[in-house]
Scaffold this motif. Structure first.
Motif, short mmCIF file in Angstrom:
data_model
loop_
_atom_site.label_atom_id
_atom_site.label_comp_id
_atom_site.label_asym_id
_atom_site.label_seq_id
_atom_site.Cartn_x
_atom_site.Cartn_y
_atom_site.Cartn_z
N GLN A 118 0.93 -1.30 0.03
CA GLN A 118 0.07 -0.05 0.22
C GLN A 118 0.86 1.19 0.10
O GLN A 118 1.70 1.42 0.92
N GLY A 119 0.78 2.04 -0.97
CA GLY A 119 1.71 3.17 -1.12
C GLY A 119 1.40 4.28 0.01
O GLY A 119 0.29 4.07 0.72
N THR A 120 2.25 5.18 0.01
CA THR A 120 2.01 6.23 1.35
C THR A 120 0.53 6.83 0.97
O THR A 120 0.29 7.19 -0.20
N VAL A 121 -0.10 7.05 2.20
CA VAL A 121 -1.50 7.67 2.31
C VAL A 121 -1.15 9.06 2.52
O VAL A 121 -0.34 9.51 3.54
N PHE A 122 -1.65 10.09 1.69
CA PHE A 122 -1.41 11.57 2.18
C PHE A 122 -2.61 12.32 2.28
O PHE A 122 -3.55 11.84 1.44
N LEU A 123 -2.76 13.28 2.89
CA LEU A 123 -3.74 14.08 2.63
C LEU A 123 -3.67 15.25 1.79
O LEU A 123 -2.80 15.78 1.61
N ALA A 124 -4.62 15.17 0.79
CA ALA A 124 -4.51 15.95 -0.43
C ALA A 124 -5.43 17.40 0.02
O ALA A 124 -6.41 17.64 -0.63
N GLU A 125 -4.52 18.18 0.74
CA GLU A 125 -5.31 19.26 1.38
C GLU A 125 -5.53 20.49 0.07
O GLU A 125 -6.67 20.85 0.22
N LYS A 126 -4.70 20.40 -0.97
CA LYS A 126 -4.61 21.53 -1.86
C LYS A 126 -5.88 21.06 -2.71
O LYS A 126 -6.67 22.02 -3.33
N GLN A 127 -5.92 19.77 -2.99
CA GLN A 127 -7.26 19.34 -3.83
C GLN A 127 -8.78 19.21 -3.18
O GLN A 127 -9.54 19.60 -3.67
N VAL A 128 -8.55 18.93 -1.78
CA VAL A 128 -9.94 18.88 -1.18
C VAL A 128 -10.41 20.07 -0.37
O VAL A 128 -11.50 20.13 -0.23
N GLY A 129 -9.44 21.02 -0.21
CA GLY A 129 -9.81 22.19 0.54
C GLY A 129 -11.03 22.85 0.02
O GLY A 129 -11.96 23.14 0.57
N PRO A 130 -10.76 23.27 -1.40
CA PRO A 130 -12.11 23.93 -1.98
C PRO A 130 -13.47 23.39 -2.05
O PRO A 130 -14.48 23.65 -1.92
N LYS A 161 -7.80 23.27 10.06
CA LYS A 161 -6.64 23.92 9.66
C LYS A 161 -7.23 25.26 8.76
O LYS A 161 -6.56 26.22 8.85
N LEU A 162 -8.49 24.93 8.25
CA LEU A 162 -9.00 25.87 7.31
C LEU A 162 -10.10 26.97 8.35
O LEU A 162 -10.71 27.75 7.77
N ARG A 163 -9.76 26.59 9.65
CA ARG A 163 -10.51 27.40 10.47
C ARG A 163 -12.15 27.42 10.39
O ARG A 163 -12.83 28.39 10.61
#
Length: 274
Positions: free
Chosen positions: A38-50, A80-82
């Motif tokens: 299982q490859g690294t799991v990362f938070l896609a903040e830039k993608q999911v933020g909007p 994080k996005l308040r």
């Protein structure tokens, strides 16, 4: 407790809690072999933020959470996005659905009690629980889990819902050299069992094997020599989809329980291969 894994070479396909799993296997007398599928799991903040911002502004009639880590990731990103309080308010005002005990635990911390839950930890189970509900014209937020849950999305759209997907983390492909090495070990019968902790690990292995034209060889290895082990029903279902049906699975879907169940299996069978 005996040492049912004595002399056994046990592959771990996970990428998380490796130290804990290795320790458990060693305590049972086995030799742990890490082959992360299982490859690294990362938070896609830039993608999911909007998308998260838009969801909080518009709200939804239903909110559906499919993993505990994904639920927590959305809450953390909202903070994080308040807009954590507003996010929790929005999901509290909607009807909720949840898949899996970890998701239920994450929602409980937020004070949310789902109206629809699965009975077996699977997406199919979640869809079954949603059958009685009228979703026609309803706006439904779906927390996806690193992959596009096409079956669930198709189901919701067929029921007339407007789907709002949120994907808080993504899976990247595992190291190809690692997968190639495991395929070699499986074909040469150099390992005794493989512990899968997610369906994604199963798909990573067999996608690679299919690309190399050796998928049938891998399935044969599991049928004849190597014991397939799944942490739970969803992972076991992924193995069944590729033609592997004799699978060791614990009743309690935990990594520790999986290792104990594997040890018990060998103690009961009294042999290293089937």
């Amino acid at each position: 407790m005996g040492k049912g894994l004595n002399g056994k070479r046990i592959v771990i396909g996970a990428s998380r809690k490796l130290e804990d799993m290795c320790t458990l296997i060693k305590k049972q007398g086995g030799t742990p072999i890490v082959r992360s599928l299982q490859g690294t799991v990362f938070l896609a903040e830039k993608q999911v933020g909007p998308d998260l911002q838009a969801f909080v502004e518009k709200g939804a009639d239903w909110v559906m959470f499919t993993t505990g880590v994904g639920t927590e990731a959305l809450v953390n990103l909202a903070e994080k996005l308040r807009m954590r309080n507003r996010f929790i308010q929005v999901i509290s005002e909607a009807k909720a659905a949840a898949r899996g005990y970890k998701t239920m635990a994450a929602l409980k911390k937020l004070g949310i009690i789902p109206e629809a839950i699965d009975e077996d930890g699977t997406t199919k189970g979640l869809m079954k629980s949603l059958e009685p509900h009228d979703l026609t014209g309803k706006r439904v937020m779906v927390q996806l889990h690193g992959e596009n849950a096409s079956d669930l999305l198709t189901f919701l759209k067929a029921k007339g819902a407007t789907v709002v997907p949120l994907l808080p983390y993504q899976h990247v492909a595992p190291n190809q050299e690692t997968v190639a090495l495991l395929c070699q070990e499986l074909q040469n019968h150099e390992v005794d069992a493989v512990c899968f902790t997610t369906a994604i690990q199963v798909r990573s292995l067999f996608n690679f094997a299919s690309e190399k034209g050796i998928a049938s060889n891998i399935v044969q290895s599991f049928h004849e020599q190597v014991l397939p082990v799944a942490v739970g029903k969803v992972t076991a279902e992924a193995l069944k989809e590729v033609g592997i049906n004799e699978i060791v699975t614990p009743q309690l879907e935990r990594m520790g329980a999986m290792v104990v169940e594997l040890s018990r299996y060998y103690e009961k069978e009294g042999k290293t291969i089937r």
